[in-house]
Design a protein around this motif. Structure first.
Motif, PDB file in Angstrom:
ATOM      1  N   LEU A 159       9.541  -1.697 -14.028  1.00 19.80           N
ATOM      2  CA  LEU A 159       8.404  -0.810 -14.283  1.00 19.80           C
ATOM      3  C   LEU A 159       7.041  -1.473 -14.075  1.00 19.80           C
ATOM      4  O   LEU A 159       6.181  -0.900 -13.393  1.00 19.80           O
ATOM      5  N   PRO A 160       6.801  -2.706 -14.624  1.00 20.25           N
ATOM      6  CA  PRO A 160       5.479  -3.317 -14.399  1.00 20.25           C
ATOM      7  C   PRO A 160       5.164  -3.526 -12.910  1.00 20.25           C
ATOM      8  O   PRO A 160       4.048  -3.232 -12.468  1.00 20.25           O
ATOM      9  N   ALA A 161       6.167  -3.982 -12.156  1.00 21.33           N
ATOM     10  CA  ALA A 161       5.946  -4.203 -10.717  1.00 21.33           C
ATOM     11  C   ALA A 161       5.696  -2.872 -10.015  1.00 21.33           C
ATOM     12  O   ALA A 161       4.847  -2.773  -9.116  1.00 21.33           O
ATOM     13  N   PHE A 162       6.425  -1.859 -10.440  1.00 23.13           N
ATOM     14  CA  PHE A 162       6.273  -0.527  -9.845  1.00 23.13           C
ATOM     15  C   PHE A 162       4.850  -0.001 -10.093  1.00 23.13           C
ATOM     16  O   PHE A 162       4.175   0.466  -9.187  1.00 23.13           O
ATOM     17  N   LEU A 163       4.379  -0.157 -11.353  1.00 23.37           N
ATOM     18  CA  LEU A 163       3.023   0.318 -11.686  1.00 23.37           C
ATOM     19  C   LEU A 163       1.957  -0.450 -10.916  1.00 23.37           C
ATOM     20  O   LEU A 163       1.005   0.153 -10.407  1.00 23.37           O
ATOM     21  N   SER A 164       2.133  -1.765 -10.806  1.00 21.72           N
ATOM     22  CA  SER A 164       1.081  -2.509 -10.095  1.00 21.72           C
ATOM     23  C   SER A 164       1.127  -2.214  -8.601  1.00 21.72           C
ATOM     24  O   SER A 164       0.152  -2.452  -7.900  1.00 21.72           O
ATOM     25  N   GLY A 165       2.247  -1.643  -8.133  1.00 21.63           N
ATOM     26  CA  GLY A 165       2.319  -1.193  -6.744  1.00 21.63           C
ATOM     27  C   GLY A 165       1.254  -0.164  -6.405  1.00 21.63           C
ATOM     28  O   GLY A 165       0.838  -0.051  -5.248  1.00 21.63           O
ATOM     29  N   PHE A 166       0.791   0.571  -7.423  1.00 19.11           N
ATOM     30  CA  PHE A 166      -0.265   1.562  -7.181  1.00 19.11           C
ATOM     31  C   PHE A 166      -1.626   0.900  -6.974  1.00 19.11           C
ATOM     32  O   PHE A 166      -2.591   1.566  -6.613  1.00 19.11           O
ATOM     33  N   ASN A 167      -1.690  -0.405  -7.251  1.00 21.18           N
ATOM     34  CA  ASN A 167      -2.924  -1.160  -6.983  1.00 21.18           C
ATOM     35  C   ASN A 167      -2.812  -2.014  -5.728  1.00 21.18           C
ATOM     36  O   ASN A 167      -3.715  -2.782  -5.437  1.00 21.18           O
ATOM     37  N   ASP A 168      -1.679  -1.889  -5.062  1.00 22.42           N
ATOM     38  CA  ASP A 168      -1.419  -2.730  -3.894  1.00 22.42           C
ATOM     39  C   ASP A 168      -1.841  -1.968  -2.631  1.00 22.42           C
ATOM     40  O   ASP A 168      -1.267  -0.925  -2.314  1.00 22.42           O
ATOM     41  N   SER A 169      -2.846  -2.493  -1.938  1.00 24.19           N
ATOM     42  CA  SER A 169      -3.373  -1.748  -0.789  1.00 24.19           C
ATOM     43  C   SER A 169      -2.317  -1.571   0.311  1.00 24.19           C
ATOM     44  O   SER A 169      -2.361  -0.622   1.081  1.00 24.19           O
ATOM     45  N   GLN A 170      -1.329  -2.469   0.345  1.00 24.32           N
ATOM     46  CA  GLN A 170      -0.270  -2.356   1.362  1.00 24.32           C
ATOM     47  C   GLN A 170       0.510  -1.044   1.209  1.00 24.32           C
ATOM     48  O   GLN A 170       0.896  -0.419   2.194  1.00 24.32           O
ATOM     49  N   THR A 171       0.751  -0.627  -0.033  1.00 21.29           N
ATOM     50  CA  THR A 171       1.514   0.615  -0.235  1.00 21.29           C
ATOM     51  C   THR A 171       0.642   1.825   0.098  1.00 21.29           C
ATOM     52  O   THR A 171       1.154   2.862   0.521  1.00 21.29           O
ATOM     53  N   ASP A 172      -0.652   1.660  -0.084  1.00 24.45           N
ATOM     54  CA  ASP A 172      -1.594   2.721   0.309  1.00 24.45           C
ATOM     55  C   ASP A 172      -1.561   2.881   1.829  1.00 24.45           C
ATOM     56  O   ASP A 172      -1.401   3.977   2.360  1.00 24.45           O
ATOM     57  N   ILE A 173      -1.669   1.742   2.516  1.00 30.18           N
ATOM     58  CA  ILE A 173      -1.684   1.767   3.986  1.00 30.18           C
ATOM     59  C   ILE A 173      -0.370   2.355   4.523  1.00 30.18           C
ATOM     60  O   ILE A 173      -0.376   3.186   5.433  1.00 30.18           O
ATOM     61  N   ALA A 174       0.749   1.940   3.934  1.00 32.42           N
ATOM     62  CA  ALA A 174       2.047   2.450   4.409  1.00 32.42           C
ATOM     63  C   ALA A 174       2.114   3.971   4.276  1.00 32.42           C
ATOM     64  O   ALA A 174       2.633   4.668   5.162  1.00 32.42           O
ATOM     65  N   THR A 175       1.574   4.494   3.173  1.00 32.20           N
ATOM     66  CA  THR A 175       1.606   5.940   2.950  1.00 32.20           C
ATOM     67  C   THR A 175       0.704   6.654   3.957  1.00 32.20           C
ATOM     68  O   THR A 175       1.057   7.720   4.486  1.00 32.20           O
ATOM     69  N   ILE A 176      -0.432   6.046   4.217  1.00 31.01           N
ATOM     70  CA  ILE A 176      -1.374   6.623   5.180  1.00 31.01           C
ATOM     71  C   ILE A 176      -0.755   6.630   6.583  1.00 31.01           C
ATOM     72  O   ILE A 176      -0.872   7.604   7.323  1.00 31.01           O
ATOM     73  N   ILE A 177      -0.084   5.539   6.922  1.00 24.61           N
ATOM     74  CA  ILE A 177       0.505   5.447   8.261  1.00 24.61           C
ATOM     75  C   ILE A 177       1.552   6.539   8.472  1.00 24.61           C
ATOM     76  O   ILE A 177       1.589   7.190   9.517  1.00 24.61           O
ATOM     77  N   SER A 178       2.397   6.775   7.463  1.00 26.99           N
ATOM     78  CA  SER A 178       3.399   7.854   7.596  1.00 26.99           C
ATOM     79  C   SER A 178       2.713   9.176   7.882  1.00 26.99           C
ATOM     80  O   SER A 178       3.151   9.954   8.734  1.00 26.99           O
ATOM     81  N   PHE A 179       1.645   9.438   7.140  1.00 30.90           N
ATOM     82  CA  PHE A 179       0.918  10.702   7.313  1.00 30.90           C
ATOM     83  C   PHE A 179       0.319  10.789   8.719  1.00 30.90           C
ATOM     84  O   PHE A 179       0.492  11.776   9.429  1.00 30.90           O
TER      85      PHE A 179
END
Ligand SMILES: *[C@@H]1O[C@H](CO)[C@@H](O)[C@H](O)[C@H]1NC(C)=O
Ligand SMILES: *[C@@H]1O[C@H](CO)[C@@H](O)[C@H](O)[C@H]1NC(C)=O
Ligand SMILES: *[C@@H]1O[C@H](CO)[C@@H](O)[C@H](O)[C@H]1NC(C)=O
Length: 223
Positions: A159-179
């Motif tokens: 859970l802590p790693a999962f939550l901090s994933g929302f602060n990780d710009s890499q996961t933001d970029i990955a989501t944007i790329i899919s879109f």
């Protein structure tokens, strides 16, 4: 005026320069690997002899939810000759979808085996996160609620790693790329499918197993 009075060679240079700047701004960054989540783990060869089905699915879309079980059935039926690559595609009129798509990228990064179980869990509870029931809910609360839900799949320790994933710009970029990838291929809604790269007509409704048989069987006959 400066451009007009410049010699032709330098004004064409300027034009080319601005064109290149425009191209660079408009271009989607090239990801390190092909976009999407490969169903059934990485033991499936996407290229080679497989028929490749790409599915653009929105975790907040009821038709994406309903199309998933027959897709799994098709996967089992044709295995190992059907590869299913799922691209999470957050429709802008589903307010929470981007957050859920990002959660899938986070889970995929932490432990790729949890991606599809989490996708299925989100489908199951999507109605709680539709626009109307979350009209007054902050994004922080949505993240908290979806994380509490996700624990069942990712495990409490993650859970802590999962939550901090929302602060990780890499996961933001990955989501944007899919879109952006979906946009670049003209995806206008979900579910939307490409079979061996060709768009299937009639997007936006769930396809049943018999329909998949009628579409995919002839491809194997051709081979
Ligand atoms: C990844 O998730 C799978 C499925 O929940 C689990 O069996 C496995 O132990 C996890 N791997 C790690 C390294 O946590
Ligand atoms: C949202 O909050 C406002 C102000 O607190 C309230 O008046 C409204 O009824 C709420 N709407 C919903 C759908 O809960
Ligand atoms: C995410 O970043 C914000 C702002 O920097 C910080 O307040 C918050 O604690 C961080 N959350 C996690 C889970 O790391």
């Amino acid at each position: 005026m400066a451009v007009v009075s410049s010699p032709p060679s330098s004004s064409s240079f300027l034009l080319i320069f601005f064109f290149l700047v425009w191209i660079t701004l408009a271009q989607t960054p090239i990801p390190a690997k092909y976009d999407g989540f490969l169903y059934g783990g990485n033991n499936n060869y996407v290229w080679g002899d497989s028929v490749v089905l790409e599915a653009f699915l929105d975790p907040m879309c009821p038709d994406s939810r309903d199309t998933w079980p027959p897709l799994q059935q098709a996967f089992e039926y044709y295995s190992p000759r059907l590869a299913i690559l799922v691209h999470p595609f957050p429709l802008p009129y589903h307010s929470n979808s981007y957050t859920f798509c990002r959660a899938l990228q986070i889970a995929n990064k932490l432990n790729s085996s949890t991606t599809f179980p989490l996708f299925e869990l989100f489908f199951k509870y999507q109605e709680k996160f539709y626009n109307a029931p979350t009209y007054n809910t902050s994004r922080a609360s949505i993240i908290e609620d979806l994380s509490n839900l996700a624990v069942a799949v990712i495990g409490k320790d993650s859970l802590p790693a999962f939550l901090s994933g929302f602060n990780d710009s890499q996961t933001d970029i990955a989501t944007i790329i899919s879109f952006k990838y979906g946009c670049s291929r003209g995806v206008p809604g979900t579910p939307f499918f490409f079979l061996n790269g060709i768009p299937l007509p009639g997007y936006g409704s769930a396809l049943d197993f018999q329909t998949w048989r009628s579409i995919i069987d002839p491809l194997f006959v051709k081979k």
